[in-house]
Design an enzyme around this catalytic site. Structure first.
Site, short mmCIF file in Angstrom:
data_model
loop_
_atom_site.label_atom_id
_atom_site.label_comp_id
_atom_site.label_asym_id
_atom_site.label_seq_id
_atom_site.Cartn_x
_atom_site.Cartn_y
_atom_site.Cartn_z
N GLY A 19 0.72 -1.35 0.24
CA GLY A 19 0.06 0.10 0.00
C GLY A 19 0.95 1.20 -0.07
N ARG B 113 7.35 2.00 1.03
CA ARG B 113 7.61 0.54 1.39
C ARG B 113 8.09 0.31 -0.03
NH1 ARG B 113 2.85 -2.26 3.18
NH2 ARG B 113 3.24 -0.95 5.06
N ARG C 54 1.32 10.94 -8.98
CA ARG C 54 0.53 11.03 -7.76
C ARG C 54 1.51 10.40 -6.53
NH1 ARG C 54 -5.58 11.15 -7.84
NH2 ARG C 54 -5.86 11.59 -10.13
N ARG D 68 0.31 -8.81 -2.79
CA ARG D 68 0.09 -7.65 -2.05
C ARG D 68 1.02 -7.90 -0.91
NH1 ARG D 68 -1.60 -3.90 0.99
NH2 ARG D 68 -2.77 -4.32 3.11
N SER E 214 0.60 -4.45 5.80
CA SER E 214 0.51 -4.25 7.16
C SER E 214 -0.91 -4.64 7.53
CB SER E 214 0.92 -3.05 7.82
OG SER E 214 0.15 -2.01 7.49
N ASP F 47 -0.08 -4.06 14.32
CA ASP F 47 -0.58 -3.65 15.52
C ASP F 47 -1.58 -4.69 15.91
OD1 ASP F 47 -1.54 -1.88 13.02
OD2 ASP F 47 -3.24 -2.31 14.26
N ARG G 213 6.86 0.02 9.51
CA ARG G 213 6.02 -0.55 8.65
C ARG G 213 6.61 -0.10 7.10
NH1 ARG G 213 0.11 0.48 11.60
NH2 ARG G 213 0.95 0.39 13.59
O1 LIG Z 1 0.52 -1.34 4.93
P1 LIG Z 1 -0.34 -1.13 3.82
O2 LIG Z 1 0.01 -2.17 2.63
O3 LIG Z 1 -0.75 -0.09 3.47
O4 LIG Z 1 -1.64 -1.75 4.20
C1 LIG Z 1 -2.43 -1.54 5.29
O5 LIG Z 1 -2.18 -0.08 5.98
C2 LIG Z 1 -2.94 0.89 5.69
C3 LIG Z 1 -3.60 1.43 6.87
O6 LIG Z 1 -2.53 1.88 7.80
C4 LIG Z 1 -3.83 0.12 4.64
O7 LIG Z 1 -3.55 0.28 3.32
C5 LIG Z 1 -3.85 -1.20 5.25
O8 LIG Z 1 -4.43 -2.31 4.35
O1 LIG Z 2 -5.86 -1.77 7.85
C1 LIG Z 2 -5.25 -1.90 8.86
C2 LIG Z 2 -3.88 -2.09 8.87
C3 LIG Z 2 -3.03 -2.22 10.02
N1 LIG Z 2 -3.55 -2.02 11.12
C4 LIG Z 2 -5.22 -1.81 11.14
O2 LIG Z 2 -5.54 -1.86 12.08
N2 LIG Z 2 -5.82 -1.97 10.19
#
Ligand SMILES: O=P(O)(O)O[C@H]1O[C@H](CO)[C@@H](O)[C@H]1O
Ligand SMILES: O=c1cc[nH]c(=O)[nH]1
Length: 235
Positions: A20, A24, A43, A87, A90, A205, A218
């Site tokens: 995402g 990263r 973007r 994908r 996190s 988390d 992250r």
């Molecule tokens: O770490 P990424 O890949 O962004 O994934 C998680 O982190 C984001 C939220 O903090 C959302 O995109 C969620 O799916």
């Molecule tokens: O989408 C997410 C990603 C990390 N932690 C969350 O609680 N939600």
């Protein structure tokens, strides 16, 4: 160029890792890929192509949430001929027996998103699932690397900050391991256009205990997940 990706034809590999976080993506490209070059800054959603063990692989940021990830998955598959997408994200743990930095592969993704309700006219509760071949390979790779990767379902949620934590408890009772925000859309779009998709996640988390990693962690430290995804996508 597609509308949201600034690559010329041929600049994106058939195999793509999709975090995402675009930073990263940069970290993965700079840390793991040989001869990585940036093909898109549109973007700020960075994309890179390089080689992993001699095989061409791209890494494309997809943003947060299903509307954003859907755009990148759609354009990668339909405008750049991408065939395999993993994908690398996190997630927040729902299961009490997961701990920070544990790695998991999502075999399926429940969702509270309305996107598939619109797609199927509210008549079908479509079940978005991972590509079995990629999932099986990822399990073999994790075993070979000695990483105790969990496999199970996740929730792909529209909201990061929920007003309904009670629903997380119910989902945990039904075996849902973790919450993230993209997999249901990724699995649905890959199925629709006959591509292969998998999500590998790292617990950033814990929803119940409140423990969490930093944003820098992250961005740049979830190495086991990335290494499993890279070995899987070139297998
Ligand atoms: O770490 P990424 O890949 O962004 O994934 C998680 O982190 C984001 C939220 O903090 C959302 O995109 C969620 O799916
Ligand atoms: O989408 C997410 C990603 C990390 N932690 C969350 O609680 N939600």
């Amino acid at each position: 160029m597609s509308v949201h990706i600034g690559a010329k034809p041929g600049e994106i590999a058939e195999r793509v890792l999709m975090p995402g976080d675009p930073l990263r993506a940069k970290w993965i490209a700079e840390t793991y890929l040989e001869d990585a070059t940036c093909y898109s800054t549109v973007r700020g959603m960075l994309g890179f192509t390089g080689r992993w063990n001699g095989v061409e692989v791209s890494v494309q940021g997809s943003g947060m949430g299903m509307p954003s990830a859907s755009i990148y998955a759609h354009e990668l598959i339909n405008e750049y001929g991408v065939r395999s997408l993993i994908r690398v994200g996190s997630c927040g743990a729902l299961s009490p027996d997961l701990k920070l930095r544990d790695v998991l592969a999502a075999n399926g993704a429940s969702t509270d998103s309305n996107m598939n309700r619109v797609r199927f006219d509210g008549l079908i509760d479509y079940a978005p699932v991972a590509d079995f071949g990629l999932l099986r390979t990822s399990v073999e790779v994790a075993e070979r690397r000695g990483v105790p990767m969990r496999v199970g379902p996740v929730l792909a949620a529209d909201a990061f900050y929920t007003d309904r934590p009670d629903l997380y408890d119910v989902l945990a009772d039904y075996g849902v391991l973790a919450v993230e925000m993209e997999s249901a859309a990724l699995y649905t779009i890959a199925a629709r256009f006959r591509a292969r998709a998998l999500t590998v996640l790292t617990v950033s988390d814990h929803i119940k205990t409140g423990e969490k990693t930093s944003s820098a962690d992250r961005e740049q430290t979830f190495s086991q997940m990335v290494e499993i995804a890279l070995d899987t996508i070139i297998a």
